[in-house]
Design a protein around this motif. Structure first.
Motif, PDB file in Angstrom:
ATOM      1  N   VAL A 128     -64.580  26.825 -46.652  1.00 45.11           N
ATOM      2  CA  VAL A 128     -63.324  26.210 -46.222  1.00 45.11           C
ATOM      3  C   VAL A 128     -63.600  25.077 -45.257  1.00 45.11           C
ATOM      4  N   GLY A 129     -62.936  23.959 -45.487  1.00 42.80           N
ATOM      5  CA  GLY A 129     -63.034  22.857 -44.547  1.00 42.80           C
ATOM      6  C   GLY A 129     -64.373  22.165 -44.545  1.00 42.80           C
ATOM      7  N   TRP A 130     -65.158  22.352 -45.596  1.00 40.60           N
ATOM      8  CA  TRP A 130     -66.452  21.666 -45.650  1.00 40.60           C
ATOM      9  C   TRP A 130     -66.668  21.092 -47.036  1.00 40.60           C
ATOM     10  N   PRO A 131     -67.136  19.894 -47.198  1.00 40.45           N
ATOM     11  CA  PRO A 131     -67.392  18.930 -46.147  1.00 40.45           C
ATOM     12  C   PRO A 131     -66.093  18.531 -45.433  1.00 40.45           C
ATOM     13  N   PRO A 132     -66.230  18.044 -44.218  1.00 42.10           N
ATOM     14  CA  PRO A 132     -65.045  17.758 -43.406  1.00 42.10           C
ATOM     15  C   PRO A 132     -64.332  16.483 -43.842  1.00 42.10           C
ATOM     16  N   ILE A 133     -63.564  16.651 -44.909  1.00 42.16           N
ATOM     17  CA  ILE A 133     -62.770  15.528 -45.393  1.00 42.16           C
ATOM     18  C   ILE A 133     -61.332  15.944 -45.290  1.00 42.16           C
ATOM     19  N   ARG A 134     -60.477  15.050 -44.907  1.00 44.54           N
ATOM     20  CA  ARG A 134     -59.077  15.375 -44.779  1.00 44.54           C
ATOM     21  C   ARG A 134     -58.499  15.684 -46.146  1.00 44.54           C
ATOM     22  N   SER A 135     -57.736  16.768 -46.228  1.00 44.23           N
ATOM     23  CA  SER A 135     -57.181  17.156 -47.523  1.00 44.23           C
ATOM     24  C   SER A 135     -56.271  16.066 -48.046  1.00 44.23           C
TER      25      SER A 135
END
Lengths: 296, 585
Positions: free
Chosen positions: A144-151
């Motif tokens: 979850v949340g990786w890679p750190p790209i905005r949804s």
């Protein structure tokens, strides 16, 4: 810094220690051990799997929904595994204290697969010189949340790429698809990334965990079988008995019962999900059945 | 001590102080300076909306014209903060509607904004001018209709990358015919089509319009119409950049761009058809800011276009640019200050493009002003990082994301401690750092030792033990924001550095090893911190005290524990035990 000969081995040692420590410190989310031990047999969609043979609901289905669900579809009910705690928690969860809680829309799924977060072995090389298979399969479950790209960015790019797919042949589909999940009676929505699941089983399991706090109802399986006829009466029975069913809105804007198409097709078709009360969904069924019938 | 200057003079002198730091310093000198300063402060920035309450704000600053608020923690951008967590702007709007009738500006980031709030804003502030909603959510286009209809002097409406429930595009038609004040309009996040004729008329009657960011639904063929209405535009976000290949569309576009002599920034480019990129060549040499992060064009079209922009200062682009494109960029764009390279296919383990550490090294070599980097790639080496650090000691923001968690130096298979160590050691002005790859406690030792100006640090899948966290908390003197996920950091470092947390804005730790007991202790001992535990799977006391919490968010506050928490957030204070036992009765 100079590279010393024992650097690599000490790094490997440290990493071995790290892995050990990970186990020790239980980096998995609390309660995950409870989920294993205190399985109570509640299931969202996979109940009565042994009775799969009578679940001939939809015709034209290429894949069986309940088939996809592991026979041992047991899951623990939150941390405490007891329904009385859930009721207590319901009270807590339903009363957001204080000022405007007017949260209208989308929600976020938390990882339901702590067990799948296998950290890659640090010593492995990315490019395997020996030509052996890469140890990171492309289909590994996502963190979850990786890679750190905005949804926001992911979703907008998604629609880009799927369009350009017609133009650029051979390009792989981008792999993120957030849809909203609402549940009748729950105070807030969630959002799930359909691409983090490979099957209906995973999705149902994740949704169970997410919404188990809101209900302890039992669910019927509406699994499907190959080419059998739609049995309208049977469907009605099922829906009457079940408390909730999972439905989705497809690209035509129609609400369908989940499980009518193969998983891969489902991820393309599904625009949003709704966990609906069974009594409401029975109105859905005839249309669904008609749609299926019309496809043949 | 007698006051040397009359109040009028001091007010006049203070009016030249615009930065908060200076005003804060001035207000500490003596009581009368405090009083004069507070009545003359017009602009307020609140980096964490829960650090202070509307009542406290209004009590101290009676006449404010511009407010900026931030809500959710940064990791909310990556879905780590559950929905319903908080960050509601409504209570602020209610209080400010009473206290600040002359309020002109509201800027919000990561906050929940409802239609009700928007309606109240539109009706409460007669001189309202600027509404900026970055990464916000909770409102629909109906709320926007209120703003359009009621804010007579609206100058700026920027919806950033907010999640708007898009009911229809009709809201834009609510701008009255006599509204001619618009300077900036950003609707790029909206999905629905707005009435093009309404948009065209709005643009045509806004002579001061400098920034126009369209949404995807605006077709490319119609873009020239808007450009002819607004040749004075400085920043343009195109709508969809896709059309059938037709020569008249191209020539219309090219001619329209010819008229845009002030254009400095470009964005948009959804569904880009590379054949239409050359229509913009006439403006390229003036372009300083280029956002191609939605443009799925590939080389050579992509690099050819970018290389035309010789005065480029900021470039956001997808990894389709590849190493070759970055090398060309390094050769042609010597003024480049900021580079962001996003992954086109973040979930593909192998990657589909040739973008490696080489591209970043090339840019660090060729662009002497490069100071801000956000780079997604699939391989990195200590050698490359050391080179980058030596090339660019002027680096201020360095955010590197190696897609695979815990990936080592791909050449040596060692951790990347040395490389990041070189970054913090050489780049003495570094203010922001995000790290990835295989990292041990040693990198944190380097950071604690060298990163004295570091204000924000993001850590994921790194470190071995509490020592790592301890190095950071005890060594980084300027640290304001620390966000950590999936690291083996636990109680010891946190409790040993509890007082440090009061000097920071906030600390986020998720999927770490901080126990419930430690959170309770921290909350009880530090009354000026809000220690919030986020546990979605159930109350934190359902397991033993040694059980780690799912997520922890600690922030300093003068407003006490918040009252708007959802059921899965618990504040750790002296009342926490009784609150928890009541909840499970």
């Amino acid at each position: 810094m100079e590279k010393t000969p024992d650097k690599i081995s000490s790094a490997a040692e440290k990493n071995a220690v790290l892995n050990l420590k990970e186990t020790e410190l239980r980096l998995g989310l609390p309660g995950s051990e409870f989920l294993d031990k205190k399985a109570t047999g509640f299931s969202l969609f996979g109940k009565d799997l042994k009775d799969e043979t009578n679940k001939n609901i939809f015709s034209g289905a290429k894949r069986v929904f309940s088939d996809a669900i592991d026979g041992s579809n047991k899951w623990g009910l939150c941390i405490n595994g007891g329904s009385e705690v859930d009721l207590g928690k319901n009270d807590v969860l339903f009363s957001p204290r204080g000022a405007n809680g007017g949260v209208k829309n989308t929600n976020i799924l938390q990882s339901s697969h702590p067990a799948k977060e296998v950290p890659p072995q640090p010593a492995k090389g990315k490019k395997n010189e020996n030509g052996g298979p890469s140890t990171t399969p492309a289909s590994k479950a996502q963190v979850v949340g990786w890679p750190p790209i905005r949804s926001f960015h992911k979703n907008k790019l998604n629609t880009n790429l799927s369009r350009n797919n017609d133009v650029a042949a051979g390009k792989s589909e981008s792999s993120c698809l957030y849809v909203k999940v609402s549940m009748d009676g729950a105070p807030y929505l969630r959002k799930v990334d359909l691409k983090t699941y490979c099957s209906y089983a995973e999705l149902s399991s994740a949704l169970e965990k997410m919404f188990s706090c809101f209900t302890i109802g039992q669910y019927a399986s509406h699994g499907l079988r190959g080419k059998e006829e739609v049995n309208e009466c049977h469907l009605m029975d099922l829906l009457d008995r079940s408390e909730y069913v999972l439905t989705y809105e497809d690209k035509d804007g129609d609400w369908m019962l989940v499980g009518d198409v193969p998983w891969a097709m489902f991820t393309d078709l599904c625009k949003r999900l709704r966990i609906m009360k069974g009594s409401e969904a029975s109105g859905l069924a005839p249309r669904v059945i008609a749609k299926c019938k019309s496809q043949h | 001590m007698a006051q040397s200057f009359p109040e009028d003079v001091l007010v006049h002198v203070f009016s030249f102080l615009n930065c908060d730091k200076d005003r804060n310093a001035v207000s500490l000198v003596c009581k009368s300076w405090y009083d004069i300063e507070r009545s003359s402060r017009r602009r307020i920035f609140i980096g964490n909306c829960y650090a202070v309450s509307p009542e406290i704000l209004i009590r101290r600053f009676p006449d404010v014209r511009a407010v900026e608020l931030k809500g959710k923690p940064h990791f909310a951008d990556f879905n780590l903060v559950p929905e319903g967590w908080g960050g509601y702007v409504y209570p602020w709007v209610v209080s400010m509607a009473r206290a600040y009738p002359w309020l002109e500006e509201i800027k919000l980031k990561r906050m929940v904004v409802t239609d009700e709030s928007l309606e109240l804003i539109s009706k409460s502030f007669k001189n309202f001018k600027v509404l900026v909603l970055l990464s916000c959510e909770g409102f629909t286009t109906d709320g926007l209709a209120y703003i359009a209809a009621n804010c007579r002097n609206l100058r700026e409406l920027d919806l950033g990358e907010s999640e708007v429930e898009d009911l229809s595009g009709h809201w834009l038609s609510h701008f009255p015919d006599n509204c001619t004040s618009l300077v900036s309009l950003n609707i790029s996040c909206l999905v629905s089509e707005v009435s093009f004729s309404a948009l065209e008329r709005l643009v045509a009657r806004s002579p001061n319009l400098k920034t126009l960011r369209l949404n995807r639904a605006v077709p490319l063929e119609k873009l020239p119409n808007l450009l002819y209405c607004a040749p004075q535009l400085v920043e343009l976000g195109t709508g969809v950049y896709f059309a059938e290949i037709q020569s008249d569309i191209f020539s219309n576009l090219a001619e329209a761009f010819l008229g845009c002599k002030q254009l400095k920034g470009l964005s948009g480019f959804w569904d880009v058809v590379p054949a239409y990129l050359p229509a913009m060549y006439s403006v390229c040499s003036r372009i300083t800011s280029l956002n191609l992060s939605y443009a799925t064009a590939q080389n050579p079209d992509l690099v050819h276009f970018v290389s035309q922009c010789s005065n480029l200062q900021r470039l956001w682009v997808l990894d389709y640019i590849e190493d070759t494109g970055l090398e060309a960029l390094a050769a042609s764009c010597k003024d480049l200050q900021e580079l962001r390279v996003f992954p086109s296919d973040p979930y593909d383990a192998e990657g589909n493009v040739t973008l490696t550490e080489q591209g970043l090294v090339a840019v660090s070599e060729g662009c002497p002003k490069l100071q801000s980097v956000l780079y997604f790639c699939r391989q990195m080496s200590n050698a490359a990082l050391v080179t980058i650090a030596r090339n660019r000691p002027n680096m201020i923001r360095f955010r590197l994301c190696i897609i695979e968690p815990r990936a080592p130096d791909y050449l040596t298979l060692e951790p990347l401690d040395t490389g990041f160590g070189a970054i913090v050691e050489n780049c003495k002005e570094l203010r922001r750092l995000s790290m990835s790859g295989l990292l041990t406690d040693r990198v944190f030792e380097y950071i604690g030792t060298h990163a004295k100006k570091l204000e924000m640090l993001s850590i994921a899948f790194a470190g071995n033990s509490d020592l790592g966290l301890h190095h950071v908390l005890s060594g980084c003197e300027s640290l304001r924001k620390l966000e950590i996920r999936d690291c083996p950091f636990g109680d010891k470092a946190l409790l040993a550095n509890a007082t440090k947390l009061e000097t920071m804005r906030s600390l986020w730790m998720s999927s770490c090893s901080v126990s419930f007991g430690a959170c309770k202790l921290l909350g009880q001992k530090m009354p000026r911190l809000n220690v919030e535990v986020i546990n979605e799977r159930g109350p934190p006391d359902s397991g033993p005290e040694s059980c780690p919490v799912e997520k922890l968010y600690v922030y300093r506050t003068i407003a006490g524990p918040r009252v708007d928490m959802p059921g899965f957030v618990w504040t750790m204070d002296e009342h926490v035990s009784s609150r928890l036992s009541r909840a499970t009765e």
